[in-house]
Design a protein around this motif. Structure first.
Motif, mmCIF file in Angstrom:
data_model
loop_
_atom_site.group_PDB
_atom_site.id
_atom_site.type_symbol
_atom_site.label_atom_id
_atom_site.label_comp_id
_atom_site.label_asym_id
_atom_site.label_seq_id
_atom_site.Cartn_x
_atom_site.Cartn_y
_atom_site.Cartn_z
ATOM 1 N N LEU A 1 -19.822 5.825 -38.196
ATOM 2 C CA LEU A 1 -18.767 5.606 -37.223
ATOM 3 C C LEU A 1 -19.276 4.641 -36.166
ATOM 4 N N THR A 2 -18.391 3.790 -35.688
ATOM 5 C CA THR A 2 -18.771 2.910 -34.592
ATOM 6 C C THR A 2 -18.607 3.659 -33.280
ATOM 7 N N LYS A 3 -19.128 3.090 -32.201
ATOM 8 C CA LYS A 3 -18.959 3.714 -30.898
ATOM 9 C C LYS A 3 -17.481 3.843 -30.563
ATOM 10 N N GLY A 4 -16.687 2.838 -30.930
ATOM 11 C CA GLY A 4 -15.248 2.885 -30.673
ATOM 12 C C GLY A 4 -14.568 4.016 -31.417
ATOM 13 N N GLU A 5 -14.978 4.255 -32.660
ATOM 14 C CA GLU A 5 -14.395 5.346 -33.442
ATOM 15 C C GLU A 5 -14.781 6.707 -32.857
ATOM 16 N N ILE A 6 -15.993 6.815 -32.358
ATOM 17 C CA ILE A 6 -16.417 8.066 -31.714
ATOM 18 C C ILE A 6 -15.601 8.295 -30.454
ATOM 19 N N LEU A 7 -15.465 7.255 -29.652
ATOM 20 C CA LEU A 7 -14.689 7.365 -28.419
ATOM 21 C C LEU A 7 -13.242 7.703 -28.746
ATOM 22 N N GLY A 8 -12.705 7.111 -29.808
ATOM 23 C CA GLY A 8 -11.337 7.394 -30.229
ATOM 24 C C GLY A 8 -11.151 8.851 -30.610
ATOM 25 N N THR A 9 -12.168 9.446 -31.237
ATOM 26 C CA THR A 9 -12.106 10.856 -31.611
ATOM 27 C C THR A 9 -12.034 11.729 -30.372
ATOM 28 N N PHE A 10 -12.841 11.418 -29.348
ATOM 29 C CA PHE A 10 -12.778 12.165 -28.098
ATOM 30 C C PHE A 10 -11.426 11.971 -27.421
ATOM 31 N N ALA A 11 -10.927 10.757 -27.416
ATOM 32 C CA ALA A 11 -9.643 10.472 -26.768
ATOM 33 C C ALA A 11 -8.529 11.252 -27.447
ATOM 34 N N PHE A 12 -8.525 11.318 -28.777
ATOM 35 C CA PHE A 12 -7.520 12.080 -29.509
ATOM 36 C C PHE A 12 -7.571 13.545 -29.097
ATOM 37 N N TYR A 13 -8.803 14.080 -28.986
ATOM 38 C CA TYR A 13 -8.965 15.479 -28.594
ATOM 39 C C TYR A 13 -8.332 15.728 -27.228
ATOM 40 N N PHE A 14 -8.621 14.879 -26.263
ATOM 41 C CA PHE A 14 -8.114 15.103 -24.919
ATOM 42 C C PHE A 14 -6.609 14.857 -24.831
ATOM 43 N N ARG A 15 -6.058 13.943 -25.623
ATOM 44 C CA ARG A 15 -4.611 13.728 -25.624
ATOM 45 C C ARG A 15 -3.891 14.960 -26.165
ATOM 46 N N SER A 16 -4.504 15.632 -27.132
ATOM 47 C CA SER A 16 -3.842 16.777 -27.746
ATOM 48 C C SER A 16 -4.116 18.086 -27.010
ATOM 49 N N VAL A 17 -5.167 18.166 -26.216
ATOM 50 C CA VAL A 17 -5.525 19.426 -25.565
ATOM 51 C C VAL A 17 -5.220 19.401 -24.067
ATOM 52 N N ARG A 18 -5.804 18.449 -23.365
ATOM 53 C CA ARG A 18 -5.629 18.364 -21.912
ATOM 54 C C ARG A 18 -6.083 17.003 -21.427
ATOM 55 N N SER A 19 -5.833 16.727 -20.199
ATOM 56 C CA SER A 19 -6.280 15.459 -19.610
ATOM 57 C C SER A 19 -7.749 15.579 -19.239
ATOM 58 N N PRO A 20 -8.533 14.540 -19.511
ATOM 59 C CA PRO A 20 -9.964 14.629 -19.189
ATOM 60 C C PRO A 20 -10.213 14.488 -17.691
ATOM 61 N N SER A 21 -11.189 15.234 -17.209
ATOM 62 C CA SER A 21 -11.607 15.118 -15.810
ATOM 63 C C SER A 21 -12.612 13.967 -15.718
ATOM 64 N N PRO A 22 -12.923 13.512 -14.501
ATOM 65 C CA PRO A 22 -13.953 12.478 -14.360
ATOM 66 C C PRO A 22 -15.293 12.915 -14.973
ATOM 67 N N ARG A 23 -15.619 14.190 -14.863
ATOM 68 C CA ARG A 23 -16.860 14.699 -15.476
ATOM 69 C C ARG A 23 -16.777 14.592 -17.000
ATOM 70 N N ASP A 24 -15.600 14.933 -17.582
ATOM 71 C CA ASP A 24 -15.411 14.799 -19.034
ATOM 72 C C ASP A 24 -15.612 13.354 -19.468
ATOM 73 N N ILE A 25 -15.045 12.440 -18.689
ATOM 74 C CA ILE A 25 -15.152 11.018 -19.024
ATOM 75 C C ILE A 25 -16.609 10.584 -18.993
ATOM 76 N N GLN A 26 -17.370 11.023 -17.980
ATOM 77 C CA GLN A 26 -18.789 10.687 -17.886
ATOM 78 C C GLN A 26 -19.566 11.252 -19.073
ATOM 79 N N LEU A 27 -19.266 12.497 -19.442
ATOM 80 C CA LEU A 27 -19.930 13.109 -20.597
ATOM 81 C C LEU A 27 -19.603 12.360 -21.886
ATOM 82 N N ILE A 28 -18.353 11.957 -22.035
ATOM 83 C CA ILE A 28 -17.941 11.207 -23.227
ATOM 84 C C ILE A 28 -18.674 9.871 -23.279
ATOM 85 N N GLU A 29 -18.750 9.189 -22.149
ATOM 86 C CA GLU A 29 -19.453 7.899 -22.107
ATOM 87 C C GLU A 29 -20.924 8.078 -22.452
ATOM 88 N N ASN A 30 -21.544 9.124 -21.918
ATOM 89 C CA ASN A 30 -22.960 9.379 -22.222
ATOM 90 C C ASN A 30 -23.154 9.706 -23.703
#
Length: 150
Positions: A13-42
């Protein structure tokens, strides 16, 4: 016929595909917090580094395999010496060409100097030792004593 080593044809998977997987999760479950976004980026950054490292390791394995295959086909070999330990490492084709047995200790330079024609041996040993002292590349032309074919 030669075959490439197992495991060289993997996809990641590329970094974009990994990020897309996280984005899909948050779109379907809840909105990400700034901490979630930082964790996803890391996590994405770490995954990207791991992916690049794995690709580099596979490229190195492929390159090493190609070298060994070229040496096998060309009946040539290579060797190197770790100057600090004095241990010689040789390619499989070099061992085959010189008919080295498993019981032979070919890890010392002396083993290989003894395969040089006696009239060339001192000149080559002196050149080798000078290259070690001066920390320069070693290149020499000399005659070899090869064992008789079994």
């Amino acid at each position: 016929m030669a075959f490439a080593p197992v495991g060289l044809h993997q996809s990641y998977l590329t970094k974009g595909e990994i990020l897309g997987t996280f984005a899909f999760y948050f779109r379907s479950v809840r909105s990400p917090s700034p901490r979630d976004i930082q964790l996803i980026e890391n996590a994405t950054s770490i995954a990207g580094i791991a992916i690049e490292r794995k690709k580099a390791e596979e490229n190195l394995r492929r390159s090493e395999w190609s070298l060994l295959e070229a040496q096998r086909l060309g009946h040539s070999g290579s060797w190197s010496v770790d100057v600090s330990s004095g241990i010689v490492t040789t390619s499989p084709e070099m061992l085959r060409s010189f008919h080295v047995n498993r019981v032979d200790d070919c890890s010392s330079p002396d083993f290989w100097f003894n395969t040089i024609h006696p009239e060339d041996r001192k000149r080559i040993r002196d050149l080798f030792e000078r290259c070690v002292i001066e920390k320069t590349d070693y290149e020499a032309h000399y005659r070899l004593l090869l064992p008789m074919e079994p």
